[in-house]
Design a protein around this motif. Sequence first.
Motif, mmCIF file in Angstrom:
data_model
loop_
_atom_site.group_PDB
_atom_site.id
_atom_site.type_symbol
_atom_site.label_atom_id
_atom_site.label_comp_id
_atom_site.label_asym_id
_atom_site.label_seq_id
_atom_site.Cartn_x
_atom_site.Cartn_y
_atom_site.Cartn_z
ATOM 1 N N LEU A 95 0.826 -1.212 0.000
ATOM 2 C CA LEU A 95 0.000 0.000 0.000
ATOM 3 C C LEU A 95 0.857 1.257 0.000
ATOM 4 C CD1 LEU A 95 -2.992 -0.775 2.386
ATOM 5 C CD2 LEU A 95 -3.047 -0.402 -0.081
ATOM 6 N N MET A 141 2.246 1.741 -3.365
ATOM 7 C CA MET A 141 1.233 2.127 -4.350
ATOM 8 C C MET A 141 1.108 3.648 -4.452
ATOM 9 S SD MET A 141 -0.362 -0.569 -5.747
ATOM 10 C CE MET A 141 -1.818 0.224 -6.367
ATOM 11 N N LYS A 153 0.133 5.920 -7.907
ATOM 12 C CA LYS A 153 -1.073 6.747 -7.776
ATOM 13 C C LYS A 153 -0.712 8.220 -7.946
ATOM 14 C CE LYS A 153 -5.309 7.167 -5.245
ATOM 15 N NZ LYS A 153 -6.132 6.658 -4.180
ATOM 16 N N VAL A 157 -5.346 1.841 -10.656
ATOM 17 C CA VAL A 157 -4.503 1.954 -9.458
ATOM 18 C C VAL A 157 -5.367 1.968 -8.200
ATOM 19 C CG1 VAL A 157 -2.782 3.359 -8.266
ATOM 20 C CG2 VAL A 157 -2.683 3.139 -10.749
ATOM 21 N N GLU A 180 -5.384 -0.754 -5.165
ATOM 22 C CA GLU A 180 -5.113 -0.251 -3.815
ATOM 23 C C GLU A 180 -6.220 -0.656 -2.837
ATOM 24 O OE1 GLU A 180 -3.259 3.878 -2.420
ATOM 25 O OE2 GLU A 180 -5.305 4.071 -3.185
ATOM 26 N N ARG A 181 -7.462 -0.510 -3.249
ATOM 27 C CA ARG A 181 -8.584 -0.901 -2.378
ATOM 28 C C ARG A 181 -8.606 -2.407 -2.125
ATOM 29 N NH1 ARG A 181 -10.742 3.162 -5.573
ATOM 30 N NH2 ARG A 181 -11.772 1.707 -7.002
ATOM 31 N N ASP A 221 -5.800 -3.200 0.325
ATOM 32 C CA ASP A 221 -6.186 -2.689 1.646
ATOM 33 C C ASP A 221 -7.227 -3.592 2.299
ATOM 34 O OD1 ASP A 221 -6.193 -0.728 3.780
ATOM 35 O OD2 ASP A 221 -8.116 -0.038 2.988
#
Length: 102
Positions: A24, A27, A31, A71, A75-76, A79
């Motif tokens: 994360l 990332m 992003k 992206v 990422e979600r 997470d």
Amino acid sequence: MASKEYGVDLDALDQVVKELNQVLKDMGGPKDKAKNQTYLPSGALGKNFSEQKKMHAAHDEMKHYIEENIVGLIERLVDDFGKKSKKTKDAYDDAEHDNSMK
């Protein structure tokens, strides 16, 4: 018939959580690039031709799509998996602690 026991390697699960958190953090670079480092100044594609505004709008649309739908989605997902892994590890930690108290 003998019962089989299953064990959970809490250290390995903890390592997964740490590595997902690092992913994360990493990332942030892609992003940031998608959001801030793909600036296309007005006129960079030329001036005074009919498709100029369409091309500039298409760039902005693609930039937003990459940021949010590629992206951002990854990422979600990372997470969510990290949070669920931590919750699972904590539940096993609590169960192990409760069993040791008995």
